[in-house]
Design an enzyme around this catalytic site. Structure first.
Site, mmCIF file in Angstrom:
data_model
loop_
_atom_site.group_PDB
_atom_site.id
_atom_site.type_symbol
_atom_site.label_atom_id
_atom_site.label_comp_id
_atom_site.label_asym_id
_atom_site.label_seq_id
_atom_site.Cartn_x
_atom_site.Cartn_y
_atom_site.Cartn_z
ATOM 1 N N CYS A 126 -1.504 1.860 5.250
ATOM 2 C CA CYS A 126 -0.714 0.628 5.347
ATOM 3 C C CYS A 126 -0.728 0.159 6.789
ATOM 4 C CB CYS A 126 0.721 0.869 4.889
ATOM 5 S SG CYS A 126 1.768 -0.613 4.957
ATOM 6 N N HIS A 168 0.273 -2.457 -4.052
ATOM 7 C CA HIS A 168 0.728 -2.110 -2.693
ATOM 8 C C HIS A 168 1.391 -3.317 -2.027
ATOM 9 C CE1 HIS A 168 0.203 0.123 1.232
ATOM 10 N NE2 HIS A 168 0.461 -1.116 1.649
ATOM 11 N N GLU A 169 0.714 -4.473 -2.076
ATOM 12 C CA GLU A 169 1.276 -5.670 -1.442
ATOM 13 C C GLU A 169 2.498 -6.185 -2.195
ATOM 14 O OE1 GLU A 169 0.178 -6.033 1.376
ATOM 15 O OE2 GLU A 169 -1.689 -4.905 1.143
#
Length: 212
Positions: A126, A168-169
């Site tokens: 990340c 994830h986003e």
């Protein structure tokens, strides 16, 4: 199974060079934008995120600058909260290069409508957690609804790596961070890196709270 996976993952990470090609980097100030990547535990990473209500040139400029930052960091995805904008905007390109601009995706106000029952565990990093990577469990495929930059509704099914990047986003747009999903057995391995990020935050932003 998860413990075995973590042990194997830790051994594989120990053999990897820290300057491996494609590793995410912090480019600092990027020409053409004043936006910067916020690092954990900056409070805006946990702030309440609002829907985009106006689809205009300002929105298009934000998306353009987010893509600039994403490419400069060698990332494949970026959510607006990571650059201090509390709006539901995400950009990604699973190829990770502007040369493959046809692969660029911009979703505004996305939501997941269906999640697969099947999951898998793969390594993730990340941009807001530099120097870290670890095993994260995600759904293998998803269905979503979102809007493009013109305000047109989009419905898509994503699978594999693309579905993982989206999830994830999407977490960022809901105040959920990468470390929240790391397999519990792996957390002790990243604790030193987390402690360093916290110490850096206290040094650089002594007047800001921490979003742990």
């Amino acid at each position: 199974f998860r413990t075995l996976f973590v042990l194997k993952f830790a051994r594989s990470m120990a053999t990897q060079s820290s300057d491996a090609k494609g590793e995410e980097v912090d480019p600092g100030q990027i020409e053409g934008t004043n936006l910067r990547i916020l690092k954990y535990p900056h409070p805006l990473l946990r702030a309440k995120i609002e829907d985009v209500e106006v689809f205009d040139d300002n929105l298009r400029q934000i998306a353009k600058e987010m893509l600039m930052i994403m490419y400069a960091t060698n990332g494949v995805g970026l959510a607006a909260p990571q650059v201090g904008i509390n709006k539901k905007i995400m950009v990604f390109n699973i190829e990770g290069t502007p040369n493959k601009w046809m692969k660029e995706v911009i979703y505004v106000n996305p939501r997941i409508t269906v999640l697969s029952d099947t999951t898998d565990i793969k390594e993730e990093g990340c941009l807001s957690f530099p120097g870290m990577s670890g095993p994260v469990e995600r759904h293998k495929w998803i269905k979503l609804e979102a809007f493009n930059l013109s305000g047109r509704r989009i419905r898509k099914k994503l699978e594999g790596w693309e579905a993982r990047v989206f999830q994830h986003e999407f977490d960022h747009l809901n105040g959920r961070l990468y470390v929240d999903r790391l397999l519990p057995d792996f957390l002790p391995m990243v604790k030193p890196a987390l402690n360093k990020l916290i110490a850096d935050h206290r040094r650089d932003f002594p007047d800001l709270p921490e979003a742990l």
